[in-house]
Design a protein around this motif. Sequence first.
Motif, PDB file in Angstrom:
ATOM      1  N   UNK A 457       0.825  -1.206   0.000  1.00  0.00           N
ATOM      2  CA  UNK A 457       0.000   0.000   0.000  1.00  0.00           C
ATOM      3  C   UNK A 457       0.860   1.258   0.000  1.00  0.00           C
ATOM      4  N   UNK A 458       1.875   1.295   0.860  1.00  0.00           N
ATOM      5  CA  UNK A 458       2.698   2.495   0.975  1.00  0.00           C
ATOM      6  C   UNK A 458       3.520   2.729  -0.294  1.00  0.00           C
ATOM      7  N   UNK A 459       3.978   1.655  -0.901  1.00  0.00           N
ATOM      8  CA  UNK A 459       4.717   1.794  -2.167  1.00  0.00           C
ATOM      9  C   UNK A 459       3.809   2.396  -3.237  1.00  0.00           C
ATOM     10  N   UNK A 460       2.570   1.891  -3.318  1.00  0.00           N
ATOM     11  CA  UNK A 460       1.624   2.420  -4.288  1.00  0.00           C
ATOM     12  C   UNK A 460       1.307   3.884  -3.996  1.00  0.00           C
ATOM     13  N   UNK A 461       1.087   4.208  -2.735  1.00  0.00           N
ATOM     14  CA  UNK A 461       0.776   5.596  -2.368  1.00  0.00           C
ATOM     15  C   UNK A 461       1.912   6.533  -2.770  1.00  0.00           C
ATOM     16  N   UNK A 462       3.153   6.109  -2.528  1.00  0.00           N
ATOM     17  CA  UNK A 462       4.298   6.954  -2.861  1.00  0.00           C
ATOM     18  C   UNK A 462       4.382   7.245  -4.354  1.00  0.00           C
ATOM     19  N   UNK A 463       3.872   6.315  -5.165  1.00  0.00           N
ATOM     20  CA  UNK A 463       3.984   6.448  -6.619  1.00  0.00           C
ATOM     21  C   UNK A 463       2.818   7.184  -7.246  1.00  0.00           C
ATOM     22  N   UNK A 464       1.785   7.509  -6.461  1.00  0.00           N
ATOM     23  CA  UNK A 464       0.574   8.089  -7.047  1.00  0.00           C
ATOM     24  C   UNK A 464       0.146   9.360  -6.313  1.00  0.00           C
ATOM     25  N   UNK A 465       0.462  10.530  -6.897  1.00  0.00           N
ATOM     26  CA  UNK A 465       0.050  11.797  -6.276  1.00  0.00           C
ATOM     27  C   UNK A 465      -1.457  11.904  -6.055  1.00  0.00           C
ATOM     28  N   UNK A 466      -2.251  11.215  -6.879  1.00  0.00           N
ATOM     29  CA  UNK A 466      -3.700  11.270  -6.678  1.00  0.00           C
ATOM     30  C   UNK A 466      -4.082  10.767  -5.299  1.00  0.00           C
ATOM     31  N   UNK A 467      -3.316   9.833  -4.751  1.00  0.00           N
ATOM     32  CA  UNK A 467      -3.632   9.285  -3.439  1.00  0.00           C
ATOM     33  C   UNK A 467      -3.209  10.226  -2.322  1.00  0.00           C
ATOM     34  N   UNK A 468      -2.011  10.795  -2.404  1.00  0.00           N
ATOM     35  CA  UNK A 468      -1.530  11.568  -1.260  1.00  0.00           C
ATOM     36  C   UNK A 468      -1.826  13.061  -1.349  1.00  0.00           C
ATOM     37  N   UNK A 469      -2.175  13.572  -2.537  1.00  0.00           N
ATOM     38  CA  UNK A 469      -2.504  14.993  -2.601  1.00  0.00           C
ATOM     39  C   UNK A 469      -3.614  15.302  -3.606  1.00  0.00           C
ATOM     40  N   UNK A 470      -4.314  14.275  -4.058  1.00  0.00           N
ATOM     41  CA  UNK A 470      -5.319  14.488  -5.082  1.00  0.00           C
ATOM     42  C   UNK A 470      -6.632  15.048  -4.543  1.00  0.00           C
ATOM     43  N   UNK A 471      -7.385  15.670  -5.419  1.00  0.00           N
ATOM     44  CA  UNK A 471      -8.737  16.080  -5.080  1.00  0.00           C
ATOM     45  C   UNK A 471      -9.625  14.840  -5.025  1.00  0.00           C
ATOM     46  N   UNK A 472     -10.719  14.940  -4.308  1.00  0.00           N
ATOM     47  CA  UNK A 472     -11.575  13.781  -4.067  1.00  0.00           C
ATOM     48  C   UNK A 472     -12.978  14.060  -4.588  1.00  0.00           C
ATOM     49  N   UNK A 473     -13.496  13.135  -5.381  1.00  0.00           N
ATOM     50  CA  UNK A 473     -14.904  13.143  -5.760  1.00  0.00           C
ATOM     51  C   UNK A 473     -15.548  11.904  -5.178  1.00  0.00           C
ATOM     52  N   UNK A 474     -16.549  12.083  -4.349  1.00  0.00           N
ATOM     53  CA  UNK A 474     -17.204  10.919  -3.750  1.00  0.00           C
ATOM     54  C   UNK A 474     -18.173  10.328  -4.774  1.00  0.00           C
ATOM     55  N   UNK A 475     -17.989   9.058  -5.075  1.00  0.00           N
ATOM     56  CA  UNK A 475     -18.798   8.386  -6.085  1.00  0.00           C
ATOM     57  C   UNK A 475     -20.026   7.738  -5.462  1.00  0.00           C
ATOM     58  N   UNK A 476     -19.833   7.028  -4.349  1.00  0.00           N
ATOM     59  CA  UNK A 476     -20.945   6.253  -3.805  1.00  0.00           C
ATOM     60  C   UNK A 476     -20.597   5.783  -2.400  1.00  0.00           C
ATOM     61  N   UNK A 477     -21.598   5.731  -1.531  1.00  0.00           N
ATOM     62  CA  UNK A 477     -21.473   4.993  -0.278  1.00  0.00           C
ATOM     63  C   UNK A 477     -22.852   4.554   0.164  1.00  0.00           C
ATOM     64  N   UNK A 478     -22.898   3.427   0.863  1.00  0.00           N
ATOM     65  CA  UNK A 478     -24.149   2.890   1.373  1.00  0.00           C
ATOM     66  C   UNK A 478     -23.831   2.152   2.665  1.00  0.00           C
ATOM     67  N   UNK A 479     -24.595   1.149   3.004  1.00  0.00           N
ATOM     68  CA  UNK A 479     -24.327   0.388   4.218  1.00  0.00           C
ATOM     69  C   UNK A 479     -22.974  -0.304   4.135  1.00  0.00           C
ATOM     70  N   UNK A 480     -22.656  -0.862   2.978  1.00  0.00           N
ATOM     71  CA  UNK A 480     -21.492  -1.736   2.827  1.00  0.00           C
ATOM     72  C   UNK A 480     -20.305  -1.095   2.125  1.00  0.00           C
ATOM     73  N   UNK A 481     -20.559  -0.360   1.056  1.00  0.00           N
ATOM     74  CA  UNK A 481     -19.523  -0.006   0.089  1.00  0.00           C
ATOM     75  C   UNK A 481     -19.244   1.491   0.098  1.00  0.00           C
TER      76      UNK A 481
END
Length: 701
Positions: A457-481
């Motif tokens: 996880x940390x290796x992937x995060x380090x390689x992807x600016x979208x994860x550590x400094x990206x803007x967020x658009x919430x797509x969906x949430x419910x009871x489970x997901x």
Amino acid sequence: MLRKTLLAISISALLVGCGSTGSQSPVEKEGTIAIQVNQAKRTVEERLVCNQPSNVEAACNLRTYQVMVESFIDADSSANYGTGYGTSHHNGDIAGITASLDYIKSLGMNTIWLTPIFKSTPITGQDDWADRLDATGYFASDYFAIDPKFGTLEQAKELVNQAHAKGMYVIFDGVFGHHKGNVAASPNGLKPTTGKAQGSGFEALYPEDIEFYKEVATYWVNELQIDGWRLDQAYQVPLESWTEIRTAVEKVSAEQSYQLNGKTVNPLGYMVAEIWRGANDISEQGYGDSAMPALNSAFDFPMRYSVVQTFAVEENGFGHRNATNLDNGFVAHVAYPDHAMPNLMLGNHDLVRFGDLLQRGVIASPGDPEYWDRHKAAISFLTAYSGPITLYYGEEIGDQVDGFVSKLDPCSGDSGMCDDHVARSSAKIEGIATTVGGEITVLNEQQADLKNYVAALMKMRAEHPALYQGSRTHIHSDVNIYIDRKDAVDDNILYLVNTKAAEATITIAANAIGSDGDLVNLMANETVSFVEGEYVITLPPYSAAFYDITSPTTDGPQVGVAALSRTGTGVMANCTKPSAGTLGPLGKDIWIRGTYTGGDGFAATPDSHKFNYIGGDLYQVVVKHPTPTAYTFKFATKSWGSEFAVEDSDAVKLGTTQSMARAPGPGTESSIMIPEAGTYVYSFKINDFGDAGEMMVSQCE
């Protein structure tokens, strides 16, 4: 610190009502559920984080590993406290951290925060409880000397130099609001003022002590080239003084340099506040406003509670929240100014370990696969969080304290099992002995699997600016997901997590996520094909997935804009009803009590939030909100003899009549988001039994 007053007991993460955007209504149960996502949703306009001009990307990409020094690794038999709070060996030292650097680096962490290592000088005749406090480091006697029970100045230099050589930053722990009292003079001959007593020490006084603490903060940047400070109980220092200290640290950091993984850099100058309170207090006592910034980063305690409530329980045992609770946690950010850079953690040395929370909630134990899966799911959420993140030692291997939750009174006697220091257990670092001469630690299969997952996880995060400094658009949430899209320039990622025990098959409309090509799994050999405008993704229980959106559309996600009114109808929406002049059927005064500005973390009962009895079993109070805000609350009497919240501790839906019920004890409060400044009427009608009713919050026209 031992106890943080008016802190965790008054905080629950914000829960803003957000139903499923799909056509299905998933429920928590075994088996497989089907979810249809037709469009993204936006509960709040997500501001960009990490938008400051100085060291922005580096600070946003901090992946910090926190160490409690006395309970970590004992590698120097000459540096021991031998006593302390919690269940550890109490002999941890600086040499033990240095010996663990390769392990920490192997996790993908790039920063180390160690609890205070400055000298605490015993007072003649002090007892073991005072010795235990000295072992924490949080009431220092000499801010310019290393405590010999932790090691030497040379060992501290070696730790920082080796960490830098391996590409890792080092953050010291700054206690600038209180001290032991017997404080040694600084190199410039300054001493802090001995203010009023605080526990076993004394509070500092500002502005009298500003020059002393500026000297402390800059001395260690010059002496060791440390990269900044974690700021203990930061609310003890006034905002204007934080501005001065931060400016001084940034200035001296710009004047120093060192080799970081072979590159010449300046010390980072990162400063993160510990303000264990609600979002409004964090903003007012740490960040300041955009016109006069104080600190740029603070731990995101409200979001932390949202995470543990969802994937486990919080310390009081309440949890099992829906996946919507994760989106709701972000709503607290409306209280933060634009320059804020929140830092998210799962736990720390004052909180209960995530593994012990799972057992406290009677959810899972280390012998259950679910125990490990829930750890993975929770840490995946940290991975997808924009801004710096912090992992407490042991979380990467699912550590816990045997027998902790079975103790009925965990703070009794000398067991050292209190909630606020139970996490200070002996470290287990793969390939290293926990104590001098002890056995080398070998991880079991589950521990090793979780550690490897965290490292991936940390290796992937380090390689992807979208994860550590990206803007967020919430797509969906419910009871489970829960589903988000993260974006940073040409880096576009879809994050999904299943928070429940049922496998989920999710059909996502391509325009809902702004994609017209395949999705590539960043952690598995898997591609989800774009078929007839849809994607079908299966998520096992308690699992997460990160997908590269290989062909993002120009328009981006199709966001549905809710047309919900904030103004209700009927008598409970009337903002001008006069008081009947009596206490009404409850027979006592009642207030809105909560984490709003002036609410003192549920402790205050201000007149501005005191209900009037209107008649007909109706209570009302009109409140002016000068800015958008979000907070948690109850309707309660001064003695807490009567406590009410939205039924099931649900969130307020503005302009809507909702059921109200008794809500005794912490962890049962509701939450509210006020999206724009204005005047709002809070109303509730009590039933004939005085134990329930209905309520509404409505914006006044």
